[in-house]
Write a protein that holds these residues in place. Structure first.
Motif, mmCIF file in Angstrom:
data_model
loop_
_atom_site.group_PDB
_atom_site.id
_atom_site.type_symbol
_atom_site.label_atom_id
_atom_site.label_comp_id
_atom_site.label_asym_id
_atom_site.label_seq_id
_atom_site.Cartn_x
_atom_site.Cartn_y
_atom_site.Cartn_z
ATOM 1 N N ASN A 159 7.484 -4.963 -3.689
ATOM 2 C CA ASN A 159 8.304 -4.443 -4.777
ATOM 3 C C ASN A 159 9.307 -5.485 -5.262
ATOM 4 O O ASN A 159 9.585 -5.577 -6.459
ATOM 5 N N SER A 160 9.831 -6.285 -4.327
ATOM 6 C CA SER A 160 10.750 -7.358 -4.703
ATOM 7 C C SER A 160 10.028 -8.414 -5.532
ATOM 8 O O SER A 160 10.587 -8.955 -6.506
ATOM 9 N N ILE A 161 8.778 -8.714 -5.156
ATOM 10 C CA ILE A 161 7.994 -9.697 -5.922
ATOM 11 C C ILE A 161 7.788 -9.209 -7.355
ATOM 12 O O ILE A 161 7.972 -9.963 -8.317
ATOM 13 N N ILE A 162 7.423 -7.940 -7.503
ATOM 14 C CA ILE A 162 7.205 -7.381 -8.844
ATOM 15 C C ILE A 162 8.489 -7.440 -9.670
ATOM 16 O O ILE A 162 8.463 -7.780 -10.866
ATOM 17 N N GLN A 163 9.614 -7.138 -9.050
ATOM 18 C CA GLN A 163 10.882 -7.141 -9.782
ATOM 19 C C GLN A 163 11.288 -8.555 -10.193
ATOM 20 O O GLN A 163 11.858 -8.761 -11.278
ATOM 21 N N LEU A 164 11.001 -9.541 -9.343
ATOM 22 C CA LEU A 164 11.287 -10.933 -9.724
ATOM 23 C C LEU A 164 10.450 -11.351 -10.925
ATOM 24 O O LEU A 164 10.941 -12.005 -11.862
ATOM 25 N N LEU A 215 11.426 -14.428 -13.415
ATOM 26 C CA LEU A 215 11.758 -15.468 -12.445
ATOM 27 C C LEU A 215 10.522 -16.103 -11.828
ATOM 28 O O LEU A 215 10.627 -16.880 -10.880
ATOM 29 N N GLY A 216 9.339 -15.784 -12.348
ATOM 30 C CA GLY A 216 8.123 -16.394 -11.845
ATOM 31 C C GLY A 216 6.916 -15.520 -12.117
ATOM 32 O O GLY A 216 7.031 -14.426 -12.687
ATOM 33 N N VAL A 217 5.759 -16.019 -11.722
ATOM 34 C CA VAL A 217 4.517 -15.244 -11.806
ATOM 35 C C VAL A 217 3.989 -15.078 -10.383
ATOM 36 O O VAL A 217 4.428 -15.773 -9.465
ATOM 37 N N SER A 218 3.040 -14.170 -10.182
ATOM 38 C CA SER A 218 2.515 -13.962 -8.841
ATOM 39 C C SER A 218 1.081 -13.462 -8.908
ATOM 40 O O SER A 218 0.558 -13.152 -9.987
ATOM 41 N N ILE A 219 0.463 -13.402 -7.753
ATOM 42 C CA ILE A 219 -0.865 -12.803 -7.587
ATOM 43 C C ILE A 219 -0.716 -11.684 -6.567
ATOM 44 O O ILE A 219 -0.204 -11.904 -5.460
ATOM 45 N N VAL A 220 -1.132 -10.500 -6.945
ATOM 46 C CA VAL A 220 -0.907 -9.313 -6.103
ATOM 47 C C VAL A 220 -2.197 -8.501 -6.008
ATOM 48 O O VAL A 220 -3.117 -8.682 -6.809
ATOM 49 N N PRO A 221 -2.285 -7.573 -5.052
ATOM 50 C CA PRO A 221 -3.439 -6.672 -5.006
ATOM 51 C C PRO A 221 -3.530 -5.848 -6.288
ATOM 52 O O PRO A 221 -2.522 -5.357 -6.800
ATOM 53 N N THR A 276 0.810 -1.220 0.000
ATOM 54 C CA THR A 276 0.000 0.000 0.000
ATOM 55 C C THR A 276 0.842 1.268 0.000
ATOM 56 O O THR A 276 0.298 2.368 0.040
ATOM 57 N N PHE A 277 2.174 1.132 -0.013
ATOM 58 C CA PHE A 277 2.983 2.355 -0.033
ATOM 59 C C PHE A 277 2.936 2.933 -1.436
ATOM 60 O O PHE A 277 3.563 2.449 -2.359
ATOM 61 N N SER A 278 2.160 3.960 -1.593
ATOM 62 C CA SER A 278 1.887 4.499 -2.921
ATOM 63 C C SER A 278 2.076 6.003 -2.928
ATOM 64 O O SER A 278 2.468 6.619 -1.935
ATOM 65 N N VAL A 279 1.782 6.582 -4.074
ATOM 66 C CA VAL A 279 1.832 8.035 -4.207
ATOM 67 C C VAL A 279 0.900 8.694 -3.196
ATOM 68 O O VAL A 279 1.197 9.764 -2.647
ATOM 69 N N THR A 280 -0.227 8.031 -2.921
ATOM 70 C CA THR A 280 -1.199 8.594 -1.973
ATOM 71 C C THR A 280 -0.593 8.770 -0.593
ATOM 72 O O THR A 280 -0.806 9.796 0.078
ATOM 73 N N ILE A 281 0.168 7.791 -0.131
ATOM 74 C CA ILE A 281 0.783 7.901 1.188
ATOM 75 C C ILE A 281 1.846 8.998 1.188
ATOM 76 O O ILE A 281 1.991 9.742 2.161
ATOM 77 N N SER A 282 2.574 9.120 0.088
ATOM 78 C CA SER A 282 3.550 10.217 -0.015
ATOM 79 C C SER A 282 2.842 11.563 0.074
ATOM 80 O O SER A 282 3.310 12.492 0.742
ATOM 81 N N LYS A 283 1.689 11.659 -0.570
ATOM 82 C CA LYS A 283 0.910 12.902 -0.505
ATOM 83 C C LYS A 283 0.380 13.136 0.902
ATOM 84 O O LYS A 283 0.271 14.286 1.351
ATOM 85 N N LEU A 284 0.037 12.056 1.611
ATOM 86 C CA LEU A 284 -0.416 12.178 2.993
ATOM 87 C C LEU A 284 0.674 12.809 3.856
ATOM 88 O O LEU A 284 0.402 13.709 4.666
ATOM 89 N N ILE A 285 1.906 12.358 3.695
ATOM 90 C CA ILE A 285 3.018 12.899 4.474
ATOM 91 C C ILE A 285 3.193 14.382 4.181
ATOM 92 O O ILE A 285 3.393 15.201 5.083
ATOM 93 N N ARG A 286 3.081 14.738 2.904
ATOM 94 C CA ARG A 286 3.201 16.153 2.528
ATOM 95 C C ARG A 286 2.071 16.970 3.162
ATOM 96 O O ARG A 286 2.286 18.076 3.672
ATOM 97 N N HIS A 287 0.868 16.408 3.149
ATOM 98 C CA HIS A 287 -0.302 17.082 3.718
ATOM 99 C C HIS A 287 -0.108 17.321 5.220
ATOM 100 O O HIS A 287 -0.341 18.432 5.718
ATOM 101 N N LEU A 288 0.337 16.302 5.949
ATOM 102 C CA LEU A 288 0.530 16.437 7.388
ATOM 103 C C LEU A 288 1.660 17.404 7.710
ATOM 104 O O LEU A 288 1.589 18.157 8.691
ATOM 105 N N THR A 289 2.696 17.385 6.882
ATOM 106 C CA THR A 289 3.828 18.295 7.103
ATOM 107 C C THR A 289 3.403 19.754 6.929
ATOM 108 O O THR A 289 3.863 20.642 7.652
ATOM 109 N N GLN A 290 2.510 19.979 5.986
ATOM 110 C CA GLN A 290 2.011 21.342 5.785
ATOM 111 C C GLN A 290 1.139 21.799 6.946
ATOM 112 O O GLN A 290 1.204 22.955 7.372
#
Length: 290
Positions: A226-231, A236-242, A101-115
């Motif tokens: 992120n490691s799963i996506i890079q693999l 190096l394989g397939v996966s099931i992700v959100p 869930t670490f996404s652009v939205t969470i980065s924006k949340l940090i910016r919002h709280l910092t402001q």
């Protein structure tokens, strides 16, 4: 009645000796005797039986000791909670999240709280859901972003969003046009989250594969999405992700295939320790739910 009357009374009730109680309070004995007498006169009841040799609590004194103790403890708890609220605005604020869930939205949340709170020191921790629950119960984090299920009487939570699952694969090695072809992946290498790290998530992935008629050949495991996506990206394989990852983890080498037809979904929750809701938490949750 003033706060000092209660503190003097409780100290004497513990020591049952005017000299020792006065020493504990760093005062002389006569002022202590006067304060106790003033308290008894205000209440209209004798709290201590005393003579030249002994000091004992009366029945009324025993009852008052119990109730006064509650008042002092409640006041101390309120003081600590007030200090914590103040520190949340100008001190540390701890946010835990799961890697998926670490996404652009969470980065924006940090910016919002910092402001909003320029003196706030925000700490971010990547923590699996089951460990977040323990940390929230112990008050070690202020806001948790985790996946359901969440079973705890010590935590308050709200659903942030509901997510489906998607198959992710390297399109240079595998050609899939629809979910009807997923069964042919039974001999492919799968990359999954470690079962001990994310047990509920791991079991959901196994259930999805079972719906398509096979048990996945899990060869590689990782505790970071992120490691799963890079693999997968490197063949190096397939996966099931959100499915939400398909928005932020786009590469020409990989494709996503949504699996909503399985009827399996995952809720992402915003969780806080119960009865410790702060102004910062309110701002953070409102921003994410807006």
């Amino acid at each position: 009645m003033e706060l000092r009357h209660l503190k003097y009374f409780l100290t004497l009730a513990r020591e049952l000796n005017f000299t020792k109680a006065a020493e504990k309070l760093c005062i002389s004995q006569p002022p202590l005797s006067r304060q106790i007498k003033e308290l008894e006169e205000e209440i209209g009841a004798r709290l201590f039986d005393r003579n030249n040799k002994t000091v004992t609590l009366t029945d009324a004194g025993k009852y008052f000791e119990k109730e006064a103790g509650k008042l002092i403890r409640n006041l101390e708890a309120a003081t600590l909670k007030t200090r914590k609220i103040s520190e949340n605005i100008s001190g540390k604020y701890r946010i835990a999240y799961i890697s998926s869930t670490f996404s652009v939205t969470i980065s924006k949340l940090i910016r919002h709280l910092t402001q909003l709170y320029p003196y706030l020191n925000i700490k971010l921790y990547e923590v699996p859901s089951h460990k977040q629950i323990a940390a929230l119960e112990q008050g070690k984090i202020d806001l948790g972003i985790l996946r359901a299920p969440l079973i705890s009487t010590k935590i308050t939570s709200k659903r942030w969003f509901q997510d489906s699952y998607s198959l992710v694969f390297n399109n240079q090695n595998i050609q899939l046009n629809s979910t009807r072809e997923i069964g042919k992946l039974k001999d492919e290498i799968f990359v999954f989250f470690n079962k001990d790290y994310a047990p509920d998530y791991h079991n959901s992935l196994l259930e999805i594969c079972a719906k398509y008629g096979f048990t996945p050949n899990i060869v590689h495991e990782s505790n970071n999405i992120n490691s799963i996506i890079q693999l997968v990206r490197n063949g190096l394989g397939v996966s099931i992700v959100p499915s939400c990852l398909s928005k932020g983890q786009r590469y020409p080498e990989i494709d996503y295939l949504d699996l909503q037809e399985t009827g399996l979904f995952t809720d992402v929750l915003l969780a806080t320790p119960k009865d410790s809701y702060s102004e910062v938490t309110g701002s953070a949750v409102s921003y994410l739910l807006d």
